[in-house]
Design a protein around this motif. Structure first.
Motif, PDB file in Angstrom:
ATOM      1  N   VAL A   1       0.840  -1.200   0.000  1.00  0.00           N
ATOM      2  CA  VAL A   1       0.000   0.000   0.000  1.00  0.00           C
ATOM      3  C   VAL A   1       0.876   1.253   0.000  1.00  0.00           C
ATOM      4  O   VAL A   1       0.585   2.232  -0.691  1.00  0.00           O
ATOM      5  N   ARG A   2       1.964   1.230   0.767  1.00  0.00           N
ATOM      6  CA  ARG A   2       2.892   2.367   0.780  1.00  0.00           C
ATOM      7  C   ARG A   2       3.484   2.609  -0.614  1.00  0.00           C
ATOM      8  O   ARG A   2       3.573   3.747  -1.076  1.00  0.00           O
ATOM      9  N   ALA A   3       3.921   1.514  -1.260  1.00  0.00           N
ATOM     10  CA  ALA A   3       4.547   1.652  -2.582  1.00  0.00           C
ATOM     11  C   ALA A   3       3.585   2.260  -3.590  1.00  0.00           C
ATOM     12  O   ALA A   3       3.998   2.974  -4.509  1.00  0.00           O
ATOM     13  N   ALA A   4       2.282   1.985  -3.420  1.00  0.00           N
ATOM     14  CA  ALA A   4       1.278   2.525  -4.336  1.00  0.00           C
ATOM     15  C   ALA A   4       0.808   3.908  -3.915  1.00  0.00           C
ATOM     16  O   ALA A   4      -0.172   4.415  -4.451  1.00  0.00           O
ATOM     17  N   GLY A   5       1.508   4.510  -2.952  1.00  0.00           N
ATOM     18  CA  GLY A   5       1.149   5.847  -2.506  1.00  0.00           C
ATOM     19  C   GLY A   5      -0.179   5.903  -1.776  1.00  0.00           C
ATOM     20  O   GLY A   5      -0.849   6.934  -1.787  1.00  0.00           O
ATOM     21  N   GLY A   6      -0.562   4.785  -1.131  1.00  0.00           N
ATOM     22  CA  GLY A   6      -1.823   4.745  -0.406  1.00  0.00           C
ATOM     23  C   GLY A   6      -3.033   4.521  -1.287  1.00  0.00           C
ATOM     24  O   GLY A   6      -4.163   4.482  -0.796  1.00  0.00           O
TER      25      GLY A   6
END
Length: 496
Positions: free
Chosen positions: A159-164
């Motif tokens: 989720v972090r890698a996808a910018g939330g």
């Protein structure tokens, strides 16, 4: 408390609820209906790194259960003692899960992820060279601690890698190992135990994790916190309450099938202690004022996360209840070998894998609620033939049913995971992940315990009657799972 990023505020405020004070935040239909965000090459690289790194831990947790009988003979031990190889792993996971949020804020997700993989692979090697039952149990507990960090971090970092921006495609990718692990683990474990030494159950983790570490170093974004922001505090009181609470509940559930059932001291005492500590933790974590509990259960007040966590509890119960019974059915009732039983479970893995290619699009088309309900009903319907089966039932018929069951099981994880984060602010992502992971872990233990007790209590009716009755309980769990599923937001997940 010093934080490296903005944390949710007091429950009941827009900051805590993740709603920005807008109306309709509890329903996915109130979220922006923008087109689903595309997975950029950077996000795809991070997902590959996470999946490769995490697959070993997920497969390992299911492969070893097949080796209990083998380990009893090879290590000259007893079944009761060797059972702690799996029980110790489970309890160590429960201890590790609550600290992942604090560890990520303290050192950064990438560094904690690589440290967790390192702990897991080193302990895997130690397990492979274990010289007796106590040493294997100790090393297996260390391995479980590493796995307990890996599982929730895999979700959080995706989720972090996808910018939330949580999409069904993202959740389909990151949940792939979680869905396939319990299904493919017995197959791989059967192959290893048939042709290789039991030590290879642990040694095969080494090359997989090595590749995972290389990919993580290259593709995971560097997210170490700013040193000037200060160090986040660990909620020691909450940790001292929650970790033994989870350990007690899981220990009690794991021994529920022992003689005496719920009234047995080995079941009742840890369950009562665990539930009691959980009640105290809930009061501690939800007390008024500005504070950051080790796991922010206040976020469960949000419809998206609360309903998703409830569904993941029942999904874990439904998935693991079947996975406990199916290998035993093939081995004990039909006389198949460990390898043959593993191979006979392949159709279920194929069905689960096939579902990943369509579930993401179906979530966007018909919504998380309808798809999850359909997935549970398909799982229940595809389990009914096993509740009617005997030792002579056609394998071709059962293999076709297993294919459908795999589709059903593979369809009940992505929808709730897709909507779980839709009302969560970035700082709350680790806490949301820990809530969902704990729910799924406890649900898996609950489902396994229920069917294990049913199987044990019905032995007097004969082996066929015992297995049929236990499978009916598995059907009932899947049907009961529809109840929390109807509470999921009806619309499409945020960002879809």
């Amino acid at each position: 408390m010093t934080e490296t990023s903005r944390t949710p505020g007091t429950p009941g405020t827009p900051e805590a609820d993740g709603t920005d004070g807008t109306d309709g935040a509890d329903d996915a239909a109130g979220i922006s209906e923008a087109a689903e965000p595309k997975l950029t090459p950077q996000v795809k690289g991070a997902l590959i790194a996470l999946v490769v790194g995490g697959i070993a831990a997920i497969l390992d947790s299911t492969m070893v259960t097949l080796a209990i009988h083998t380990l009893v003979g090879k290590l000259h031990s007893t079944t009761d003692a060797i059972q702690w190889v799996t029980t110790g792993f489970l309890l160590a996971m429960a201890v590790a899960i609550p600290v992942t949020g604090w560890a990520e804020r303290r050192w950064g997700g990438k560094r904690v992820w690589m440290a967790a993989l390192t702990v897991f692979v080193v302990s895997s090697v130690l397990c492979a060279v274990a010289w007796d039952a106590p040493s294997l149990i100790a090393f297996r507990a260390l391995q479980g601690f590493g796995a307990g960090l890996i599982f929730p971090l895999m979700q959080t970092l995706a989720v972090r890698a996808a910018g939330g921006q949580v999409s069904s495609r993202l959740m389909a990718a990151v949940s792939l190992p979680i869905a396939l692990g319990p299904i493919l683990g017995p197959v791989i474990g059967g192959v290893v135990l048939n042709w290789l030494s039991w030590r290879w159950l642990f040694l095969i983790n080494v090359p997989v994790v090595a590749v995972g570490l290389l990919l993580a170093r290259r593709h995971l974004p560097d997210d170490r916190p700013d040193a000037a922001a200060g160090r986040p505090r660990l909620d020691w009181t909450g940790l001292a309450l929650l970790t033994p609470s989870l350990a007690g509940i899981l220990l009690g559930l794991s021994q529920l099938s022992e003689d005496g059932g719920i009234g047995h001291a080995g079941v009742l005492v840890p369950l009562l202690v665990g539930v009691g500590l959980l009640v105290v933790f809930i009061r501690w974590a939800t007390r008024p004022g500005e504070h950051q509990p080790v796991v922010d259960i206040r976020l469960l007040r949000l419809r998206s996360l609360g309903s998703a966590s409830a569904v993941l509890f029942t999904a874990g119960a439904a998935m693991y209840a079947g996975m406990f019974l199916l290998p035993l059915y093939y081995q004990q009732l039909r006389g198949e070998s460990v390898l043959q039983a593993g191979l006979l479970l392949i159709p279920q893995g194929v069905g689960a894998l096939a579902s990943r290619f369509v579930v993401g699009r179906l979530v966007d088309w018909i919504g998380a609620r309808a798809l999850t309900v359909a997935g549970f009903l398909l799982t229940a319907a595809a389990t009914v033939p096993f509740a009617l089966a005997g030792p002579g039932t056609s394998l071709w018929w059962l293999e076709g049913v297993l294919l459908l069951r795999g589709v059903g099981v593979g369809s009940v994880l992505i929808p709730p995971m897709s909507v779980a984060y839709q009302d969560i602010r970035p700082a709350g992502i680790p806490h949301a992940t820990m809530n969902t992971r704990i729910s799924q872990q406890v649900g898996a233990s609950f489902g396994t315990a229920i069917v294990a007790v049913a199987l044990q209590s019905l032995v007097d009716h004969g082996a066929v009657g015992a297995f049929q009755g236990a499978f009916w309980w598995s059907v009932g769990i899947a049907v009961a799972a529809v109840v929390p599923a109807v509470l999921l937001p009806a619309g499409r997940p945020a960002g879809s």
